[in-house]
Scaffold this active site. Sequence first.
Site, short mmCIF file in Angstrom:
data_model
loop_
_atom_site.label_atom_id
_atom_site.label_comp_id
_atom_site.label_asym_id
_atom_site.label_seq_id
_atom_site.Cartn_x
_atom_site.Cartn_y
_atom_site.Cartn_z
CG LEU A 16 -1.86 1.20 1.39
CD1 LEU A 16 -2.78 1.37 0.19
CD2 LEU A 16 -2.67 1.06 2.68
CB THR A 34 10.76 6.38 4.52
OG1 THR A 34 9.58 5.95 5.20
CG2 THR A 34 10.79 7.90 4.44
CG ASN A 84 1.76 1.91 4.60
OD1 ASN A 84 0.66 1.38 4.55
ND2 ASN A 84 2.82 1.43 3.95
CB SER A 135 -5.58 1.48 12.15
OG SER A 135 -5.86 0.54 13.16
CE1 TYR A 149 -1.14 -6.01 11.33
CE2 TYR A 149 -3.48 -6.52 11.33
CZ TYR A 149 -2.41 -5.84 10.80
OH TYR A 149 -2.61 -4.98 9.74
CE LYS A 153 -2.06 -2.35 11.73
NZ LYS A 153 -1.41 -1.20 11.04
CB THR A 184 -1.44 -4.90 0.25
OG1 THR A 184 -1.78 -5.64 1.43
CG2 THR A 184 -2.39 -3.72 0.10
#
Length: 282
Positions: A16, A34, A84, A135, A149, A153, A184
């Site tokens: 993404l 980055t 991200n 998120s 995970y 989040k 993705t």
Amino acid sequence: MTPQQVWLVTGAGRGLGVHIAQAALAAGHAVVATGRRPEWVARAVGASENLLALKLDVTDRADSQAAAQAAVDRFGRIDVLVNNAANFKAGFFEEVTPEDFRAQIETTFFGTVNVTRAVLPLLRAQRSGLVVAISSTAGLVGDEFTSAYAASKFAVEGWMESLAPEVAPFGIRTMLVDPGFFRTELLTPESTSYAAPSIDDYAERTEATIAAWTSMNGKQPGDPAKLAAALVRLAALDEPPSRFPAGADAVRAFEKKAADLLAQARAHRDLSAALAFDDTGA
């Protein structure tokens, strides 16, 4: 025409993040893209005079400070920060090692905190800016096999929700983006690692879950290019949403969570309301 903004996007070497950087560039903005390997970032995003590809390991606070300074040195300011960068350590809680659980939090939560901490003083000095955190619906709804995970989040969600009123007086806005399943690279071996099976009680469900997710990879319903374009559109608003459910499945998750919370609030309302001190002396 929207005035040119300067975007700083983490995790822009794949998935993404690449689409977000490309969409911002296509809209005429300058982008500081980055990742751990800036040469990969530059190759993935594509050549542009408005692109600066930088090394940034979000778990390294010095890297975060250096990236923020390099962005200002090149473009003079930062207008939109998109947090991200993330990974996915999946498995049943008892089988996820303490080290992997901490590593998940370190990247997905503290990585976001590190970069935002480096950028906020610049936005505060400008008295403007937008902080975006990518998120997940896993930040609203926990599910089996995603405890590490989801914990990371959920932390991002609570932190951003609390940050918003702190920085609003300085003209800084915040936006949480909660995607459902998008096509993705999150479910690829490069981004997802599974806990090693070690407990027989979980073995059958582990095998079935991994098989289901593996078969889903590359078939997720959401289009990341459309999501990236939507983010550029939302960032241009005077009042972007504090939370944006990305995808029809995310909208359904929001609606179900809201309904569940309302039902839980009502289920024992009388008992909840009877817990105050009785100051009448009766």
